[in-house]
Design a protein around this motif. Structure first.
Motif, PDB file in Angstrom:
ATOM      1  N   LYS A  41     -29.096 -24.514 -23.285  1.00  0.00           N
ATOM      2  CA  LYS A  41     -27.644 -24.493 -23.283  1.00  0.00           C
ATOM      3  C   LYS A  41     -27.175 -24.952 -21.906  1.00  0.00           C
ATOM      4  O   LYS A  41     -27.609 -24.411 -20.884  1.00  0.00           O
ATOM      5  CB  LYS A  41     -27.115 -23.092 -23.604  1.00  0.00           C
ATOM      6  N   ALA A  42     -26.314 -25.953 -21.906  1.00  0.00           N
ATOM      7  CA  ALA A  42     -25.829 -26.511 -20.643  1.00  0.00           C
ATOM      8  C   ALA A  42     -24.387 -26.942 -20.806  1.00  0.00           C
ATOM      9  O   ALA A  42     -23.927 -27.257 -21.907  1.00  0.00           O
ATOM     10  CB  ALA A  42     -26.693 -27.696 -20.218  1.00  0.00           C
ATOM     11  N   LEU A  46     -18.810 -27.863 -13.116  1.00  0.00           N
ATOM     12  CA  LEU A  46     -18.651 -26.426 -12.883  1.00  0.00           C
ATOM     13  C   LEU A  46     -18.177 -25.767 -14.173  1.00  0.00           C
ATOM     14  O   LEU A  46     -17.319 -26.291 -14.876  1.00  0.00           O
ATOM     15  CB  LEU A  46     -17.656 -26.178 -11.753  1.00  0.00           C
ATOM     16  N   HIS A  47     -18.717 -24.607 -14.446  1.00  0.00           N
ATOM     17  CA  HIS A  47     -18.494 -23.949 -15.739  1.00  0.00           C
ATOM     18  C   HIS A  47     -18.110 -22.497 -15.483  1.00  0.00           C
ATOM     19  O   HIS A  47     -18.781 -21.798 -14.722  1.00  0.00           O
ATOM     20  CB  HIS A  47     -19.779 -24.036 -16.561  1.00  0.00           C
ATOM     21  N   ALA A  67     -30.724 -25.401 -13.054  1.00  0.00           N
ATOM     22  CA  ALA A  67     -29.814 -25.983 -12.062  1.00  0.00           C
ATOM     23  C   ALA A  67     -29.554 -24.960 -10.960  1.00  0.00           C
ATOM     24  O   ALA A  67     -29.699 -23.749 -11.162  1.00  0.00           O
ATOM     25  CB  ALA A  67     -28.500 -26.402 -12.719  1.00  0.00           C
ATOM     26  N   ASP A  68     -29.177 -25.445  -9.788  1.00  0.00           N
ATOM     27  CA  ASP A  68     -28.814 -24.568  -8.677  1.00  0.00           C
ATOM     28  C   ASP A  68     -27.366 -24.124  -8.811  1.00  0.00           C
ATOM     29  O   ASP A  68     -26.524 -24.838  -9.362  1.00  0.00           O
ATOM     30  CB  ASP A  68     -28.986 -25.300  -7.339  1.00  0.00           C
ATOM     31  N   GLY A  69     -27.078 -22.933  -8.278  1.00  0.00           N
ATOM     32  CA  GLY A  69     -25.696 -22.507  -8.133  1.00  0.00           C
ATOM     33  C   GLY A  69     -25.055 -21.908  -9.360  1.00  0.00           C
ATOM     34  O   GLY A  69     -23.893 -22.208  -9.656  1.00  0.00           O
ATOM     35  N   GLY A 105     -20.004 -21.436 -11.998  1.00  0.00           N
ATOM     36  CA  GLY A 105     -20.821 -22.418 -11.301  1.00  0.00           C
ATOM     37  C   GLY A 105     -21.502 -23.360 -12.271  1.00  0.00           C
ATOM     38  O   GLY A 105     -21.012 -23.606 -13.369  1.00  0.00           O
ATOM     39  N   HIS A 106     -22.631 -23.895 -11.869  1.00  0.00           N
ATOM     40  CA  HIS A 106     -23.379 -24.810 -12.723  1.00  0.00           C
ATOM     41  C   HIS A 106     -24.140 -24.028 -13.785  1.00  0.00           C
ATOM     42  O   HIS A 106     -24.724 -22.971 -13.508  1.00  0.00           O
ATOM     43  CB  HIS A 106     -24.339 -25.650 -11.880  1.00  0.00           C
ATOM     44  N   PHE A 107     -24.140 -24.544 -15.019  1.00  0.00           N
ATOM     45  CA  PHE A 107     -24.758 -23.822 -16.140  1.00  0.00           C
ATOM     46  C   PHE A 107     -25.697 -24.749 -16.895  1.00  0.00           C
ATOM     47  O   PHE A 107     -25.275 -25.701 -17.545  1.00  0.00           O
ATOM     48  CB  PHE A 107     -23.670 -23.299 -17.086  1.00  0.00           C
ATOM     49  N   ASP A 108     -27.004 -24.498 -16.764  1.00  0.00           N
ATOM     50  CA  ASP A 108     -28.029 -25.220 -17.521  1.00  0.00           C
ATOM     51  C   ASP A 108     -29.217 -24.278 -17.639  1.00  0.00           C
ATOM     52  O   ASP A 108     -29.976 -24.099 -16.679  1.00  0.00           O
ATOM     53  CB  ASP A 108     -28.416 -26.514 -16.820  1.00  0.00           C
TER      54      ASP A 108
END
Length: 302
Positions: A41-42, A46-47, A67-69, A105-108
């Motif tokens: 899930k990604a 920014l999420h 992913a970072d962050g 933040g980043h979502f993956d």
């Protein structure tokens, strides 16, 4: 707040079985392999969102950040933890408690759902009580698990393009890594089986060949030998020096060599006769092992 984040919050939310809003996802893949379900899930950029799942009988969930962050604030049973996940950081949590969190933040994420059957089998092997098989962790780095997850990502996106035995073998490897790395008891004698008797090896090889990798699975063979799936996988590898999938590929390539050298079958016919999904798959595997294409190999030996 950015326009992108505002549009996410205003959109109509369709929630999936993990409590994620699917409308904001750029990748939403799922792959079922026996007692383990894999998901990716990604979301782009920014999420910001919330996730919530009620208590249910579904086993455990393992999440690996790709992913970072990624910041996540929340937890199970009303407990609140504030964690920052970078690439390779993981969590392990139960499904049997209410869970809610906010994500920013980043979502993956690569997600591994371990069914009750998987957990009960692991508990039986380890001789521990309910819920004592895997440690529950938050934000622990595990780059090995991240690399295993990334190896499975193409199969999540297009499972029909991959050999089912390859997918099951990789799933077994991931399950074995989790049991080895996060078992609360540190292993047991029954988990250290390191060799198969010759008669068991022959039976496993016969089953692999008879099914051509499509109708037989590692789970089927393990059950026939009265072993756990992970125990059989490790014992076969330790006994033969290769994994079940590698052994089957070697047999297919050996048969292909004989057909290429002694018959006028086309490359497509050789590929299908030897159990490959198509000529392209056959050519890739043959080239990796022999260092040249099947057609060139045939010209050289003739």
């Amino acid at each position: 707040m950015s326009a992108q984040l505002q549009s996410m919050e205003r959109g109509v939310k369709t929630m999936d079985s993990l409590g994620c809003a699917t409308t904001a996802l750029s990748a939403d893949h799922v792959l079922c392999t026996g007692d383990i379900v894999f998901r990716r899930k990604a979301a782009p950029g920014l999420h910001r969102s919330t996730v919530a799942t009620p208590a249910q009988e579904r086993g455990l969930l393992v999440g690996i950040s790709l992913a970072d962050g990624h910041r996540r604030k929340g937890g199970e049973g009303g407990r609140v933890q504030d964690r920052l996940f970078d690439r390779g950081d993981i969590y392990i949590r139960d499904f049997d408690s209410d869970y809610a969190a906010t994500m920013d933040g980043h979502f993956d994420f690569f997600l591994i759902e371990l069914s009750r059957n998987f957990i009960e089998d692991a508990e039986r092997i380890s001789a521990r009580g309910k819920g004592q098989t895997l440690s529950r962790v938050q934000g622990r780095e595990d780059q090995i698990l991240r690399h295993l997850a990334q190896a499975l990502l193409p199969a999540l996106a297009a499972p029909e393009s991959f050999d089912p035995l390859f997918i099951e073998q990789l799933a077994t490897t991931i399950g074995a890594h989790l049991l080895h790395q996060y078992r609360t008891d540190g292993g047991s004698d029954s988990d250290r089986l390191c060799a198969l008797a010759p008669v068991m090896i022959r039976r496993a090889q016969d089953m692999l060949m008879s099914g051509e990798g499509d109708k037989v699975s590692i789970a089927d063979i393990a059950e026939a030998l009265n072993l756990s799936r992970h125990g059989f996988f490790r014992a076969f590898r330790d006994s033969t020096g290769v994994t079940p999938y590698q052994w089957l590929l070697n047999q297919r390539i050996e048969r292909a060599r004989r057909l290429l050298a002694t018959t006028d079958l086309s490359l497509v016919e050789v590929a299908l006769t030897c159990g490959f999904s198509d000529q392209s798959h056959f050519t890739r595997v043959f080239g990796r092992i022999e260092g040249m294409s099947p057609g060139r190999w045939r010209d050289r030996v003739r």
